[in-house]
Each structure stands twice: as structure tokens, then as C-alpha cells.
Design a protein around this motif. Structure first.
Motif, mmCIF file in Angstrom:
data_model
loop_
_atom_site.group_PDB
_atom_site.id
_atom_site.type_symbol
_atom_site.label_atom_id
_atom_site.label_comp_id
_atom_site.label_asym_id
_atom_site.label_seq_id
_atom_site.Cartn_x
_atom_site.Cartn_y
_atom_site.Cartn_z
ATOM 1 N N ALA A 66 -67.788 35.559 -11.719
ATOM 2 C CA ALA A 66 -67.128 36.261 -12.816
ATOM 3 C C ALA A 66 -67.119 35.409 -14.082
ATOM 4 C CB ALA A 66 -65.692 36.620 -12.423
ATOM 5 N N VAL A 124 -60.696 39.067 -19.902
ATOM 6 C CA VAL A 124 -60.830 39.425 -18.491
ATOM 7 C C VAL A 124 -62.312 39.426 -18.150
ATOM 8 C CG1 VAL A 124 -60.336 41.138 -16.717
ATOM 9 C CG2 VAL A 124 -58.749 40.825 -18.625
ATOM 10 N N ARG A 144 -65.282 39.878 -15.226
ATOM 11 C CA ARG A 144 -65.462 40.581 -13.950
ATOM 12 C C ARG A 144 -66.935 40.596 -13.566
ATOM 13 N NH1 ARG A 144 -62.229 45.755 -11.744
ATOM 14 N NH2 ARG A 144 -63.182 45.831 -9.688
ATOM 15 N N ILE A 180 -62.555 39.106 -10.166
ATOM 16 C CA ILE A 180 -61.899 39.264 -11.468
ATOM 17 C C ILE A 180 -61.192 37.954 -11.818
ATOM 18 C CG2 ILE A 180 -60.169 40.533 -12.788
ATOM 19 C CD1 ILE A 180 -60.590 42.877 -10.886
ATOM 20 N N LEU A 228 -55.722 44.138 -15.109
ATOM 21 C CA LEU A 228 -56.982 43.415 -14.952
ATOM 22 C C LEU A 228 -58.070 44.276 -14.326
ATOM 23 C CD1 LEU A 228 -55.586 39.998 -13.658
ATOM 24 C CD2 LEU A 228 -55.952 40.750 -15.996
#
Length: 982
Positions: A882, A902, A904, A909, A930
Motif C-alpha cells: 500500500a 490514505v 490502498r 490500507i 479509510l
């Protein structure tokens, strides 16, 4: 020699076993020794006098006999030597049985105190030169002999002395640990019940790589773990996530993620699939120079639209998976593991039981589960085995002719059947409720079978991939060719198949005698399909092909709509379930690792890389590039070569050095001229020393090519110079300077690099907007089509953002212009301006940069600073997809000077939080903020602390002024198996 009463029959050992066995041994000796004392009083008395000794050497035996039984003969020594009171004896010494010694010490304590004291004094003098741990053992035996005169403080102090010696560093602690494990089980129970007595055994076992003995006394929670921690150290363990599971190695293999596990000789790691929270974790123990491959088999239940509903997982590879198809079932899933054990799971995923295979017996295959989940069938040793779950009864049937090759279930409205495919010479017989049908085979069984309703109808995919429909004994060829998978509705009216080119076709099966089934095209998959399924109502088709995608075709709309659902593992089989749901089986997926000291890691395979291959070399994606520029950094090429070990230890794996000037000439041997390399860096020989040292330590070298000289040299000579650098195994070229390459020249450079494996081309946008209609780097209409990494030098906007507190949003994320015209997988390279890398500037811009997508570029001196946080961030970027390959979106509600990005990638995450202010700020986070699904936990990647994170109980994130913190969203904790110990 005088005969003794009948010796006790219990086998007595020196280690403390089960409490019942230990009590039984003492009770046996309590009965036996008084009997022996009546017939052989001198023998028992001699043994009493020796019961205070850690070990009895021949001189000590002689000395004790002459001192306390002066009228006895030497034959008494021999009689004791071979008596049942002795556990073991060598030529030079003997060891009393622990249970017998305990009874003998109690008898000795009843004799006159002066006599007992004389025995003790003799033992002390005799063993003055013995091992300290042996003298300590005898001290504790003596302290326990008269409990009224021995304080708990004294016993505790004696135990602490040994515990300190056992936990000391060096080989001496190992030797003391061996003696401690020998003597501890022989101590009286009144001493062994002390917590430090147990800690000594646990710490000694841990040092020697042994399992601790069984503990017979209740302890406070965590005592065992705390005792192990006294001698443990951090052991690096390499982890590589593959499409089928994990590979763990000691020492870490090249390119592996490194996790730290507490241990001494053995690193203990517990592994469990994140996709199946109720799965039982696997305990792994890794010794030095050992590598372990741990596959995971996953079965996941999905909704109609492909969303996860339930998951189950097994460590190890599975040969086959079978799924029951009715609404109400006994067992929903059956998994045939590699050791031929069949594991049954209920509809909610809980394990119902196991059907073990005979050790060394024939393998099992062709697992089949009835539609109601009440019956199993499989082939074992050429025989058909059927098993009823409710009764546990087996039935076995030998083949009528030849051996059974395949069992296949049929479920229709009127009946359920089991089809048996048996060899018949070079052909095959398919036998079932419909009778027997002869199939062509050319010595090989058909690739696939699908039984339809009514019983007399079934479809066969032959060896060549042709599709044949058998209907009431009549066969007719369908139009499917090169078929790899087949499926149908339960009633069999609608048949679909997949071809080798990924195309999905189908037809409505007509009445017997009708040869006009016209194929319907539903579209194509991006790969060869390994398994197809069709919903009972005929509205959906599902397909998988060995990667992390589930493809769904909605047949209720026209033209047919294909949906793609991302899975967390590689899928190979798909099954239709009641209500339109799906069951998908495969391998791999994210795995949670828990070390012996409670640290947790989640390792996620890069399933997206399998699904979406890119044109750029894999190693450059998310790579952090450390710059060494001539005239700015006071390091020569030789300095770099000599410092390569420390550079790699800081987590740096890519260096950009230069700039070099393309030469108008090249050496006869293809060696770039020394004039290409700035004097401040050194000559070409120094560069080769750097290159060899870097590659030896796993560091890649990118050479900066100065474009200033491009216009002044013929293109052919420039390309020849670049080729010479590539021939000497550099890992990439970076084009620097304010000049731009002509589009045709840039294309030629790209073609040149394509002739070498894993080489990268990095292009740099000059500061500011283009001044002409020609796009940056000169490729009209597609400015970055040739580059793997495109660098945009950030200017004053970053400094302004620092002062205004919107560091990421206004500077870096907005600077990531869409790479719509670039090569697939091309990266933005973010380079800090020199103003922010000067001495005395804050380290915040660099730490923010390390949390963003693409390739951060910063001076080596800044990345190799003494700040351990930077090295930790480099390590985390390498370990978490991530952070290195994930996308990014802003957390919109961060208060004050806080900013959240954030990241991902697949199911992984990570939240990167920056505090651009001076005061401590807090942020409350839920999984929904999130993009998570359901209750979870928030793991601080820097210090390893874990806090709950649910929609009802948000996690509180506190970030100091000028600090950066990274947090990973973890799934809910696993359900520990009942009865699990510490």
C-alpha cells in the motif's frame, strides 16, 4: 546378593511428567521402600545418606558407606548400584530415582538432627569442586529438608541466582541451562512451585531450542512468555508473499520482507489467513539456515454481486474442494488436503470434522459432496468410497471393469446421482443412474463432465477440447471448440462453456434428435478460464482463471454486462450456491503473522500485479531513489563503494549518481571515456568498483545523463555512449538538465533500453511550464510514453504549503498529474527542491514524501541521516504494498494542521498522517473513513501498538507537532481455538 521385594512396575524418569504419574511414582516408592527397609535396612540407610547428593560418584559412595555404615562391606555398594532405587548408573557414578530420593529424604529427616547435619557436611566437602549448579541443587534439597528452618526468602534468593546465571549472555548460560533442566525436575514440589523455578526451566529450554517440560503448578498469566523473553533476542525472518502462500527464511532471502521474531536458536512465528478469521493458526519454528514454504488454501463465499460473505482457510495445499449446492445442508464444504485428510465445514464455515487417511495408504482423489451435504464420495486406491456423515459409515465398491478415473455428482429436480467414469481399454465407461455409456478416450479420461437433468443427459469435454452431448444414449457434437471449462443450470436446459482463447459461449440444449444448438457469445475473459459456474436461475455466469479476479456476466440485460470483482487471493474454482451466491476456492491471500512476543504483521501478496501486468520493471515501482550529485555531495565513487554496506543497512536500495556527459567517442572495448565522469566523482575504474559493491549489497545504480551535450554530439554517438553504460550492467538511466530530447531520439533511447532486462528510463520535467508547443521531453502528444519514471521538480509551492499547513494536498498530491499518456505502470518521481534539503531544514518534507505514491527522490545524505525514523520508513515502504504501489486519496476531515493520506493496494490500507503545526493534534478514525469493511484494528507501524477501530468505537490518533505517523488497518482479531495455552 540378597533378593529384594518386587520392584515397582512404573517407569520412572528424571523429567517431571504428568502430575498423576508423578504422584503414582511416589506412592509406589512409599510402599516399596519400607518393605525394602525391613529386609535390607543397611541398603535403605545408605541410600538415605545419599539422597542429598546431586549425583553419586564412586568415591562419594565409598566415603558415605565407611562414614555412616562402617560395619558394612563393599558388597553393599554394588547392591545399591543395581537396585531399583537407582534411575541410571555409569561406570563412575549413579543417579537415584527422583521419586525414591524424595521418599528417602523424608526418612532421613526423621533421624537425629546431628546425624542429618553430618550427612550434609560430608556432601558439602565432597562437592566443593563440582559444578555451581550442582551445589545450588544440593543447597535447595537441604533447605527443603527442614521447612520450618528455611525461609521462602532464602529459597527465592537461591532460585534468583540460578535464573540470573541461566539468562546471562554467552555460552556459559547454555551450559548452566543444560544442568538446570537436568536438576529442576528432581527438586521437591515445594521448591518447584515457585515461579522462578518455572522461569529457570522455560529460559533454559528456550536457550537450547527445546520445548519446556510440562508445568504441574498454576501460574499467573504471561509467566511463560515473560520467562522466554528473558533470553530472547530479535531474529530477522524473511517473508515473501507468493500467489499460493508464504516463504519464510532465516536469514532473510534477498528481496524478502523482514520481520523480527523473538527467539534464541529458534524463531517462532504463528501464521493465519486474514481471509478466514476463525481459522486455526499454524505454529512455525525456524532454525538458522532454514526456509519454509507455507501454502494456504482459501475458500470464500461471495454474494450475488461478488462481495465477500464468509471465508475459510487451511495451511497447506489442497488437492480438491467440493461444495454442496442445496439450501439446507449437513456439510457445505469439503477440502481434500495434501496429506489426503478430508476436512468438512458447515454452512457458517466452522469445522465439522476430519476424515483422516491411513498412513502410507493410497492417495485419494475425485472428491465429491452430495447436494445436501450428507454424503461424500472419493476414489482411493482405485476403489470408490462413499461415506455417510450422519452415521460415519463407509461403503466401498470395486470397479466393474478397469479402474475408476472420476466421480461426478448430479443433482436434478427428481433425483441425485453419482456418475462413475471407468477405464475400458483405450476408452471409458460412464456409469450412473442412467445406465452405462461408452465414451471415446484415446487412453486419457475426458477433461470435464457435466451431468444434466434428466438422468440420461450429460456433457463431456474430450481430450481435444471438443464438446459432446449425450442424450438418451445418442451422442451429438456441439459447436464448442478448445473448451477449457463447462457449466449449466441445474435443469440442464442452458449450457455454457469457455474456450482456450477466453471466449464464453453457450446454448439452449434442445430435445433429443435436435442438432441445431446455436451458440450464444457472452464475451471474453482476459485469460484462459479454469472454472465456470452458472446460477440456478440462469441469470449469472461466474468465471475464474488463476488470478485475483472473479468475472460475472449478468444475462438479464442486453448486451451482456461483464462485472469484475477483486479477490484477495488467486482463484481457480468457482461454484454456484443457493440464492445466487458463489463459492470460490484458490490459494494465497493476506496472512497475519504473530511472533512469540506478540508483535503482529500482515503480509499481503501483490495480486494486482498478476491481474494488471505493467510495462515498467517491477523493481522501480515505489522505489526510493537516493541522489549523489557531483559538485554538491562531498562523496566520490570510491567513497560510495566503501560505504555501501552502511548505505544498504539504512534501507537504501537505489542510487542515482552523476551526472555524466555523453561522449562523442567511445573506447575500442566499449568503455565510456573518463571524461564522461566529473572529476569530483572519480574515473571509470572507480565507477566499476562502485557498481560491483552496490550489486553485491543488493543496491541498484542509475546513471544521470546530462542532456546539455546532446545537441552538440551526433545522435549515433550519444546512443552508443548510453549503450556502453547499459553494457556495463547499470540498472537505469536518468535524463537530467534543461535540454529536451527530440521525440525520435527519445524513442530510440526507449528501444535501446528495451533490449536489456529490467532497465529503467527516468525522465525529468524541467522546472516551470513548457515554453513551446512541444511537450516535455519532446514526445509530441505523448510526453512520457518512453519513460518508466517521470520526475517533476517541486518548487516554491512545497515551501508555501509547509507554512500554510496543507503540505500534501496543495503540493504533492496535486503535483501528480495524470499519467494517461505514459507507459502502463509509469511512476511519478517526486524530487524535493534544494531549498528543502539544505542543512538545518526540517525533515518533515522528506517524511511526507516517503508516504506518497511513486518514486521519492532525495539526497543520499538526507536518507542516510542518523534519524532512525527515516530508515524505518524506508523499511516500511519496502514491506507494505500500500505504501509503495498503492493509490492515494485525502482524508477530508483532518482538523487543524493535520493531514491524512490514505494509501490502498488490494485489501491493504495504510493511513499516513502529517502534523504540519507545532502543537499535538488528535484525530478520530473509523474503518469507514479509510474504506474498510466492518470492525477492525489500527496498528501503529512505528511502535507496533494496536487499538480497536470500529464504527462505534473510533480509534484515536495523536500526532505531535512536526511529526508523521503511519497506521495500518487490520482485520478483526482471530478467534483463538478453545483450550489454547499461553
Amino acid at each position: 546378593m540378597t533378593s529384594h521385594p518386587e520392584a515397582p512396575q512404573a517407569h520412572l524418569t528424571s523429567r517431571s511428567g504428568h502430575s498423576d504419574r508423578s504422584d503414582h511414582s511416589e506412592r509406589t516408592m512409599e510402599e516399596y521402600i519400607p518393605q525394602l527397609a525391613r529386609s535390607r535396612p543397611q541398603l535403605v540407610r545408605l541410600a538415605e545418606c545419599l539422597s542429598l547428593a546431586a549425583g553419586v560418584e564412586r568415591p562419594l559412595l565409598r566415603r558415605v558407606r565407611l562414614r555412616f555404615l562402617p560395619r558394612s562391606t563393599a558388597g553393599l555398594e554394588a547392591e545399591l548400584w543395581f537396585s531399583p532405587l537407582v534411575e541410571s548408573a555409569s561406570d563412575q557414578s549413579l543417579l537415584l530415582d527422583p521419586a525414591a530420593a524424595a521418599v528417602l529424604r523424608r526418612r532421613l529427616a526423621l533421624r537425629p538432627r546431628q546425624f542429618v547435619q553430618d550427612v550434609r557436611d560430608l556432601m558439602v566437602k565432597a562437592h566443593l569442586g563440582s559444578q555451581p549448579v550442582a551445589r545450588w541443587f544440593e543447597d535447595l534439597l537441604w533447605a527443603d529438608l527442614f521447612p520450618a528452618t528455611s525461609t521462602p526468602e532464602y529459597i527465592g534468593e537461591q532460585l534468583r541466582r540460578v535464573l540470573h546465571a541461566v539468562t546471562a549472555t554467552g555460552h556459559a548460560g547454555d551450559e548452566i541451562g543444560r544442568w538446570a533442566l537436568h536438576y529442576m525436575p528432581r527438586l521437591p514440589s515445594g521448591v518447584r512451585q515457585y515461579d522462578d523455578a518455572w522461569r529457570i526451566q522455560v529460559a533454559s529450554s528456550e536457550r537450547l531450542g527445546l520445548a519446556p517440560p510440562e508445568d504441574l503448578f498454576p501460574r499467573p498469566p504471561g509467566t511463560t512468555a515473560a520467562a522466554r523473553a528473558l533470553v530472547q533476542r530479535d531474529i530477522p525472518v524473511g517473508v515473501v508473499a507468493r500467489s499460493d502462500g508464504l516463504v519464510l527464511s532465516r536469514p532473510p532471502a534477498d528481496g524478502a520482507r523482514t520481520v523480527m521474531a523473538a527467539g534464541v536458536r529458534t524463531a517462532r512465528v504463528e501464521a493465519a489467513s486474514v481471509l478466514a478469521p476463525q481459522s486455526v493458526p499454524v505454529q512455525l519454528e525456524l532454525m538458522e539456515d532454514q526456509s519454509v514454504h507455507l501454502p494456504f488454501t482459501v475458500v470464500q463465499r461471495l454474494s450475488v454481486s461478488g462481495e465477500p460473505v464468509l471465508g475459510l482457510a487451511h495451511a497447506g495445499a489442497a488437492y480438491e474442494v467440493a461444495v454442496a449446492s442445496r439450501t439446507e445442508v449437513g456439510a457445505r464444504y469439503a477440502v481434500l488436503l495434501a496429506d489426503c485428510t478430508i476436512v468438512l465445514h458447515a454452512d457458517d464455515g466452522t469445522e465439522m470434522g476430519r476424515i483422516s487417511a491411513e498412513d502410507g495408504g493410497p492417495p485419494r482423489k475425485s472428491l465429491s459432496l452430495s447436494a445436501d451435504g450428507a454424503g461424500l464420495a472419493w476414489i482411493e486406491g482405485g476403489r470408490e468410497i462413499e461415506y455417510e456423515l450422519s452415521t460415519g459409515e463407509y461403503s466401498s465398491e470395486g470397479p466393474a471393469e478397469g479402474s475408476t478415473a472420476v466421480l461426478v455428482r448430479f443433482r436434478g429436480d427428481r433425483a441425485e446421482g453419482l456418475g462413475r467414469l471407468r477405464s475400458h481399454g483405450d476408452e471409458f465407461l460412464l456409469a450412473g443412474p442412467w445406465g452405462v455409456q461408452l465414451l471415446g478416450g484415446e487412453g486419457a479420461p475426458p477433461r470435464a463432465l457435466w451431468l444434466l437433468d434428466p438422468l440420461s443427459r450429460f456433457v463431456v469435454v474430450d481430450r481435444s477440447g471438443g464438446l459432446t452431448l449425450y442424450d438418451d444414449g445418442v451422442s451429438r457434437r456441439l459447436r464448442g471448440r478448445e473448451v477449457t471449462a463447462v457449466a449449466a443450470t441445474r435443469h440442464g436446459a442452458h449450457l455454457v462453456w469457455a474456450r482456450a482463447d477466453g471466449q464464453i459461449e453457450g446454448c439452449v440444449v434442445g430435445d433429443p434428435g435436435d442438432n441445431d444448438e446455436v451458440p450464444i457469445g457472452y464475451g471474453a475473459a482476459p485469460w484462459q478460464i479454469t472454472s465456470l459456474a452458472m446460477s440456478e436461475d440462469g441469470r449469472w455466469i461466474a468465471a475464474v482463471g488463476g488470478d485475483s479476479r472473479l468475472l460475472l456476466w449478468d444475462l438479464t440485460v442486453g448486451p451482456f454486462v461483464r462485472l469484475v470483482r477483486r479477490l484477495g487471493f488467486c482463484a481457480y474454482r468457482v461454484f454456484a450456491l443457493p440464492g445466487g451466491e458463489w463459492a470460490v476456492s484458490g490459494t494465497g491471500g493476506p496472512v497475519e503473522l504473530t511472533t512469540d512476543d506478540g508483535r503482529q504483521y500482515v503480509v499481503t501478496p501483490d495480486t494486482e500485479a498478476v491481474s494488471n501486468p505493467v510495462d515498467v520493471p517491477a523493481w522501480i515501482r515505489g522505489e526510493v531513489i537516493a541522489e549523489v550529485r557531483a559538485g554538491r555531495d562531498a562523496m566520490t565513487l570510491l567513497d560510495l563503494a566503501e560505504a555501501m554496506a552502511s548505505i544498504r543497512a539504512a534501507g537504501i536500495t537505489c542510487l542515482a549518481v552523476g551526472p555524466v556527459t555523453p561522449s562523442a567517442r567511445g573506447g575500442v572495448e566499449g568503455i565510456p571515456g573518463d571524461e564522461e565522469i566529473p572529476d569530483s566523482l572519480g574515473g571509470f575504474g572507480d565507477f566499476m568498483s562502485l557498481l560491483m559493491s552496490a550489486h553485491h549489497h543488493g543496491v541498484r545504480i542509475v546513471v544521470d545523463i546530462d542532456l546539455w551535450a546532446v545537441d552538440e554530439a551526433p545522435v549515433g554517438r550519444v546512443l552508443n555512449s548510453l549503450r556502453q553504460w547499459l553494457d556495463h550492467d547499470v540498472d537505469g538511466l536518468r535524463l537530467v538538465g534543461d535540454r529536451r530530447l527530440d521525440a525520435d531520439v527519445l524513442r530510440d533511447v526507449r528501444h535501446l533500453l528495451d533490449g536489456y532486462d529490467d532497465r529503467v528510463l527516468i525522465g525529468t520535467h524541467p522546472p516551470g511550464p513548457p515554453t513551446t508547443a512541444v511537450s516535455d521531453l519532446g514526445a509530441a502528444g505523448a510526453p512520457d510514453v518512453a519513460c518508466d519514471v517521470v520526475v517533476k521538480a517541486l518548487q516554491g509551492e512545497l515551501i508555501i504549503s509547509m507554512t500554510e499547513g496543507a503540505l500534501v494536498r496543495r503540493a504533492l498530491i496535486d503535483a501528480r498529474l495524470p499519467l494517461v499518456t505514459a507507459r502502463p505502470g509509469a511512476q511519478w518521481g517526486h524530487r524535493l527542491p534544494d531549498d528543502l534539503t539544505a542543512p538545518g531544514r526540517t525533515a518533515l518534507p522528506l517524511r511526507v514524501l516517503l508516504g506518497l505514491p511513486g518514486c521519492p527522490i532525495a539526497p543520499l545524505s538526507l536518507l542516510q541521516s542518523q534519524n532512525p525514523e527515516v530508515s524505518r520508513m524506508l523499511e516500511l515502504r519496502r514491506d507494505h504494498l500500500a505504501l509503495s504501489r498503492g493509490d492515494v486519496h485525502e482524508l477530508p476531515f483532518a482538523p487543524g494542521d493535520l493531514h491524512g493520506a490514505v494509501r490502498r493496494h488490494g485489501d491493504e490500507i495504510v493511513l499516513c498522517v502529517t502534523n504540519a503545526g507545532v502543537d499535538r493534534e488528535t484525530l478520530h478514525i473509523t474503518p469507514d473513513d479509510l474504506g474498510g469493511d466492518g470492525d477492525a484494528r489500527l496498528l501503529d507501524l512505528f511502535d507496533g501498538t494496536v487499538v480497536p477501530c470500529t464504527d462505534d468505537t473510533p480509534a484515536t490518533v495523536a500526532v505531535d507537532g512536526g511529526a508523521v505517523r503511519w497506521y495500518q488497518l487490520l482485520p478483526i482479531p482471530r478467534t483463538a481455538p478453545s483450550g489454547a495455552g499461553e
